[in-house]
Enzyme design. Structure first.
Site, PDB file in Angstrom:
ATOM      1  N   CYS A 159       0.118   3.930   2.597  1.00  0.00           N
ATOM      2  CA  CYS A 159       0.570   3.496   3.930  1.00  0.00           C
ATOM      3  C   CYS A 159       2.029   3.892   4.148  1.00  0.00           C
ATOM      4  O   CYS A 159       2.410   4.290   5.254  1.00  0.00           O
ATOM      5  CB  CYS A 159       0.422   1.984   4.084  1.00  0.00           C
ATOM      6  SG  CYS A 159      -1.279   1.412   3.981  1.00  0.00           S
ATOM      7  N   CYS A 165       0.841  -1.213   0.000  1.00  0.00           N
ATOM      8  CA  CYS A 165       0.000   0.000   0.000  1.00  0.00           C
ATOM      9  C   CYS A 165       0.877   1.265   0.000  1.00  0.00           C
ATOM     10  O   CYS A 165       1.552   1.554   0.981  1.00  0.00           O
ATOM     11  CB  CYS A 165      -0.904  -0.073   1.235  1.00  0.00           C
ATOM     12  SG  CYS A 165      -1.623   1.475   1.768  1.00  0.00           S
TER      13      CYS A 165
END
Ligand code: ZN
Length: 143
Positions: free
Chosen positions: A71, A68
Protein backbone atom coordinates in the site's frame (compact mmCIF):
# COMPACT_ATOMS: atom_id res chain seq x y z
CA UNK A 1 -22.59 16.60 4.18
CA UNK A 2 -19.78 19.02 3.44
CA UNK A 3 -16.03 18.70 3.79
CA UNK A 4 -13.49 21.23 4.95
CA UNK A 5 -10.90 22.39 2.45
CA UNK A 6 -8.38 25.10 3.25
CA UNK A 7 -7.98 28.02 0.86
CA UNK A 8 -4.52 28.03 -0.79
CA UNK A 9 -4.51 31.84 -0.78
CA UNK A 10 -5.62 32.76 2.75
CA UNK A 11 -5.61 29.43 4.57
CA UNK A 12 -9.19 29.73 5.81
CA UNK A 13 -11.30 26.56 5.95
CA UNK A 14 -14.14 26.40 3.46
CA UNK A 15 -17.07 24.02 3.60
CA UNK A 16 -17.39 22.25 0.26
CA UNK A 17 -20.51 20.11 -0.32
CA UNK A 18 -19.67 16.43 -0.96
CA UNK A 19 -21.07 16.65 -4.51
CA UNK A 20 -18.82 19.59 -5.46
CA UNK A 21 -15.34 18.31 -4.63
CA UNK A 22 -14.44 18.03 -8.32
CA UNK A 23 -15.73 21.53 -9.13
CA UNK A 24 -14.08 24.95 -9.11
CA UNK A 25 -15.26 27.01 -6.14
CA UNK A 26 -14.51 30.30 -4.49
CA UNK A 27 -13.13 30.99 -1.01
CA UNK A 28 -15.82 32.51 1.22
CA UNK A 29 -13.25 34.72 2.96
CA UNK A 30 -10.95 36.08 0.22
CA UNK A 31 -12.84 34.99 -2.94
CA UNK A 32 -9.76 33.28 -4.38
CA UNK A 33 -10.45 30.33 -6.66
CA UNK A 34 -10.68 26.93 -4.97
CA UNK A 35 -9.44 24.41 -7.46
CA UNK A 36 -10.97 20.93 -7.83
CA UNK A 37 -9.70 18.34 -5.37
CA UNK A 38 -6.30 17.17 -6.69
CA UNK A 39 -5.10 14.90 -3.90
CA UNK A 40 -6.41 11.72 -2.27
CA UNK A 41 -8.86 12.41 0.54
CA UNK A 42 -8.96 10.21 3.64
CA UNK A 43 -12.59 9.22 4.10
CA UNK A 44 -14.58 7.84 6.99
CA UNK A 45 -17.56 5.62 6.21
CA UNK A 46 -19.98 8.57 6.51
CA UNK A 47 -17.85 10.75 4.24
CA UNK A 48 -17.46 7.88 1.76
CA UNK A 49 -21.24 7.41 1.55
CA UNK A 50 -21.85 11.15 1.13
CA UNK A 51 -19.20 11.60 -1.55
CA UNK A 52 -19.86 8.43 -3.57
CA UNK A 53 -23.61 9.07 -3.36
CA UNK A 54 -23.38 12.70 -4.52
CA UNK A 55 -20.47 12.62 -6.98
CA UNK A 56 -21.21 13.45 -10.61
CA UNK A 57 -17.76 12.17 -11.60
CA UNK A 58 -16.20 8.73 -11.03
CA UNK A 59 -14.71 8.07 -7.58
CA UNK A 60 -11.51 6.02 -7.29
CA UNK A 61 -11.12 4.42 -3.86
CA UNK A 62 -7.81 3.13 -2.50
CA UNK A 63 -8.49 0.58 0.22
CA UNK A 64 -5.29 0.40 2.29
CA UNK A 65 -3.88 -0.10 5.79
CA UNK A 66 -0.93 1.41 7.66
CA UNK A 67 0.79 -2.00 8.13
CA UNK A 68 0.60 -2.87 4.40
CA UNK A 69 3.93 -2.46 2.56
CA UNK A 70 2.52 -2.71 -0.98
CA UNK A 71 0.00 0.00 0.00
CA UNK A 72 2.91 2.34 0.75
CA UNK A 73 4.40 1.44 -2.65
CA UNK A 74 1.10 2.30 -4.33
CA UNK A 75 0.50 5.56 -2.41
CA UNK A 76 2.61 7.85 -4.67
CA UNK A 77 0.87 6.37 -7.73
CA UNK A 78 -2.50 7.17 -6.17
CA UNK A 79 -1.33 10.74 -5.52
CA UNK A 80 -0.19 11.14 -9.14
CA UNK A 81 -3.52 9.79 -10.40
CA UNK A 82 -5.44 12.21 -8.13
CA UNK A 83 -3.45 15.13 -9.53
CA UNK A 84 -3.90 14.02 -13.15
CA UNK A 85 -7.64 13.40 -12.67
CA UNK A 86 -8.43 16.67 -10.84
CA UNK A 87 -11.81 17.98 -11.98
CA UNK A 88 -12.67 14.70 -13.72
CA UNK A 89 -12.71 12.32 -10.75
CA UNK A 90 -12.44 12.16 -6.97
CA UNK A 91 -9.84 9.97 -5.25
CA UNK A 92 -10.56 8.65 -1.77
CA UNK A 93 -8.43 6.63 0.62
CA UNK A 94 -10.18 4.22 2.96
CA UNK A 95 -8.13 2.89 5.87
CA UNK A 96 -9.43 -0.68 6.24
CA UNK A 97 -8.21 -0.80 9.87
CA UNK A 98 -10.36 2.12 10.98
CA UNK A 99 -13.21 1.52 8.44
CA UNK A 100 -13.55 -2.31 8.36
CA UNK A 101 -17.26 -2.23 7.53
CA UNK A 102 -16.60 -0.43 4.24
CA UNK A 103 -13.99 -2.97 3.18
CA UNK A 104 -16.40 -5.77 4.02
CA UNK A 105 -19.27 -4.13 2.13
CA UNK A 106 -17.26 -4.08 -1.08
CA UNK A 107 -15.65 -7.49 -0.70
CA UNK A 108 -12.12 -6.21 -0.15
CA UNK A 109 -10.05 -9.20 0.98
CA UNK A 110 -6.53 -8.18 0.03
CA UNK A 111 -4.99 -4.74 -0.07
CA UNK A 112 -4.18 -2.51 -1.71
CA UNK A 113 -7.48 -2.73 -3.54
CA UNK A 114 -8.67 -0.17 -6.05
CA UNK A 115 -12.36 0.29 -6.79
CA UNK A 116 -14.00 2.77 -9.15
CA UNK A 117 -17.53 3.94 -8.35
CA UNK A 118 -19.89 5.53 -10.83
CA UNK A 119 -23.33 6.81 -9.82
CA UNK A 120 -22.86 5.24 -6.39
CA UNK A 121 -22.09 1.76 -7.68
CA UNK A 122 -18.77 -0.09 -8.01
CA UNK A 123 -17.99 -0.53 -11.73
CA UNK A 124 -14.40 -1.79 -11.55
CA UNK A 125 -12.25 -3.40 -8.87
CA UNK A 126 -8.70 -4.69 -8.81
CA UNK A 127 -6.39 -5.74 -5.97
CA UNK A 128 -2.63 -5.24 -6.01
CA UNK A 129 -0.20 -2.41 -6.70
CA UNK A 130 -1.04 -0.47 -9.87
CA UNK A 131 0.76 2.37 -11.61
CA UNK A 132 -0.88 5.77 -11.90
CA UNK A 133 -1.43 5.25 -15.64
CA UNK A 134 -3.41 2.07 -14.99
CA UNK A 135 -5.46 3.83 -12.30
CA UNK A 136 -6.17 6.79 -14.57
CA UNK A 137 -7.22 4.50 -17.44
CA UNK A 138 -9.61 2.59 -15.17
CA UNK A 139 -11.21 5.84 -14.01
CA UNK A 140 -11.48 7.35 -17.48
CA UNK A 141 -13.24 4.22 -18.76
CA UNK A 142 -15.94 4.96 -16.16
CA UNK A 143 -16.47 8.61 -17.23
ZN1 ZN B 1 -9.21 32.42 0.89
Amino acid sequence: MSLLRSCPACGRSNRVPAGHLADVGRCGACHAQLRPLAEPLDATEAQFDAIVGAARVPVLVDFWAPWCGPCRTAAPEVEKAAKALAGRAIVLKVNTESQPALAQRFGVRSIPNFTVFRDGQPVWQQPGVLGHGQLEAAVLRAV
